[in-house]
Design an enzyme around this catalytic site. Structure first.
Site, mmCIF file in Angstrom:
data_model
loop_
_atom_site.group_PDB
_atom_site.id
_atom_site.type_symbol
_atom_site.label_atom_id
_atom_site.label_comp_id
_atom_site.label_asym_id
_atom_site.label_seq_id
_atom_site.Cartn_x
_atom_site.Cartn_y
_atom_site.Cartn_z
ATOM 1 C CD GLU A 69 -1.772 -2.400 1.290
ATOM 2 O OE1 GLU A 69 -2.559 -3.293 0.910
ATOM 3 O OE2 GLU A 69 -0.684 -2.656 1.870
ATOM 4 C CG HIS A 137 -9.829 -7.974 6.345
ATOM 5 N ND1 HIS A 137 -9.071 -8.613 7.304
ATOM 6 C CD2 HIS A 137 -9.141 -8.087 5.182
ATOM 7 C CE1 HIS A 137 -7.985 -9.108 6.735
ATOM 8 N NE2 HIS A 137 -7.999 -8.804 5.452
#
Length: 332
Positions: A69, A137
Site C-alpha cells: 500500500e 478488514h
C-alpha cells in the site's frame, strides 16, 4: 454537471456504476490511470469494479501492483504531481494505515505547502468490509481522515451516487478518499445514467422528509436510518433522513435547516461512537442550534471494540431498532 434526467439510464449495481465512472473518466482523459492490487484483468479488482478496464485501456494505464500500500499510494502521489489523475485502490480501509504517512503527510499537505503550485489530483478508492470479515478488514476509519485538513472524504449510499461522486472525485484537484462498503457494492441497485454524470462534492441529500427528528447519516447507515423511519412512522414518529454523502466538505446548511425544522437530532454511523464523526457533528449542532433544540443530540455508532469475527449475541453496529428507540426517547 449532467443530471440523471438529461440522459438515458439503466439499472446498475454499485460495482457496475463505479466501473462506468472509471471507464468514462479514462475515455475522456488519457491522464486518468488506475493502480492497485489485482485491478487488471482477469481479476478486475476484489469487487470487480475495474473489470475490463485493462483490456480496454492497456496495462500501462491500469497497473496491477504487489501487495504494498505504501508503494501504491506513493506512486500515485508522484503521478498526480506529474500531471496525471491517478485512482489508487487500497483494497480495504484497514490497509490505509500502512500508507498513512503518504496520505496525511504528503497527499493532503503538498498543495498547501507549495502555495497552491502543486495540486494532488489523487483519488484513493477503498472499502469497508462486513462484520464477519473480522477486526482487520472491517474498520470504518473515516474520522481519522476527516481530522486531516487537505483531503476530501466521500461515502456514497447508492449506486447512482457512487457514480456521480466518484466522477467528481476524479475531476477534483485535491486528494479524495472515496469509501465504499463491501455489502452495498453488490446489493445496491439504481437507475443510473449511462453517460457522464457528476454529483458535486459537499452537497447532502434529504432521503426522507420528516418533522419530528433529524437522522444525520451517511454510507451504509443511510439504509439503517430509512428502515428505522418506516418503523418509527408506525409509532407516529416522523424521521427526516439526511444523507451527508460527503464528509469533507460537509454540507452544514442542509444539516442546520433540517434540525431547525425538527428541533431534535440523531447522528448515526457505522464508525465507533467514541470519537467518531458524530462527535463533531453533534458538537457543531449544539453550538449553533442550542436554543432551538428540544433535547440533546443523540449519537449512535459501532461498539467501542474490534469488530468480532465469530457470531455473538451482542450487537456491534447500530440497528433500526436502536434508531427507533433513540427517537422515541428524544420525543419523550
Amino acid at each position: 454537471m449532467t443530471t440523471a434526467v438529461d440522459q438515458q439510464v439503466t439499472r446498475m449495481t454499485m460495482a457496475v456504476a463505479l466501473n462506468s465512472a472509471l471507464d468514462l473518466a479514462m475515455e475522456h482523459d488519457d491522464k486518468v490511470i488506475v493502480i492497485g492490487e489485482d485491478v487488471a484483468d482477469p481479476a478486475g479488482g476484489v469487487l470487480k469494479v475495474t473489470k475490463g478496464l485493462s483490456t480496454k485501456y492497456g496495462t500501462a494505464r491500469v497497473r496491477a501492483t504487489p501487495i504494498a500500500e505504501q508503494a501504491i499510494v506513493g506512486a500515485a502521489i508522484g503521478a498526480a504531481l506529474g500531471g496525471y489523475r491517478p485512482v489508487a485502490e487500497v483494497m480495504y480501509m484497514d490497509f490505509t494505515t500502512v500508507a498513512m504517512d503518504q496520505i496525511v503527510n504528503h497527499a493532503a499537505k503538498l498543495r498547501y505547502m507549495s502555495g497552491g503550485a502543486s495540486p494532488v489530483p489523487l483519488t484513493i478508492r477503498t472499502c469497508i468490509g462486513m462484520q464477519r470479515f473480522g477486526a482487520q478488514h472491517t474498520q470504518s476509519l473515516e474520522a481519522w481522515f476527516m481530522h486531516t485538513p487537505g483531503i476530501k472524504v466521500v461515502m456514497p449510499s447508492t449506486a447512482i451516487e457512487a457514480k456521480g461522486l466518484l466522477a467528481s472525485c476524479i475531476a477534483d484537484d485535491d486528494p479524495c478518499l472515496f469509501i465504499e462498503n463491501f455489502a452495498m457494492v453488490f446489493s445496491q441497485k439504481d437507475d443510473v445514467p449511462v453517460g457522464e454524470y457528476r454529483i458535486p462534492l459537499g452537497e447532502a441529500a434529504v432521503k426522507r422528509a420528516g418533522g419530528d427528528v433529524s437522522v444525520i447519516t451517511y454510507g451504509a447507515a443511510v439504509h439503517t436510518a430509512l428502515e428505522a423511519a418506516e418503523q418509527a412512522a408506525a409509532n407516529g414518529i416522523s424521521l427526516e433522513v439526511i444523507d451527508l454523502r460527503t464528509l469533507v466538505p460537509l454540507d452544514w446548511d442542509t444539516v442546520f435547516q433540517s434540525v431547525e425544522r425538527t428541533r431534535r437530532a440523531i447522528v448515526l454511523h457505522d464508525a465507533t461512537t467514541f470519537c467518531g464523526p458524530g462527535a463533531e457533528i453533534a458538537a457543531r449542532i449544539t453550538e449553533e442550534s442550542f436554543g432551538e433544540l428540544l433535547a440533546p443530540v443523540k449519537r449512535l455508532g459501532a461498539a467501542y471494540t474490534p469488530a468480532p469475527y465469530a457470531p455473538s449475541g451482542l450487537p456491534f453496529l447500530p440497528t433500526p431498532a436502536d434508531v427507533v428507540d433513540a427517537a422515541t426517547r428524544l420525543m419523550g
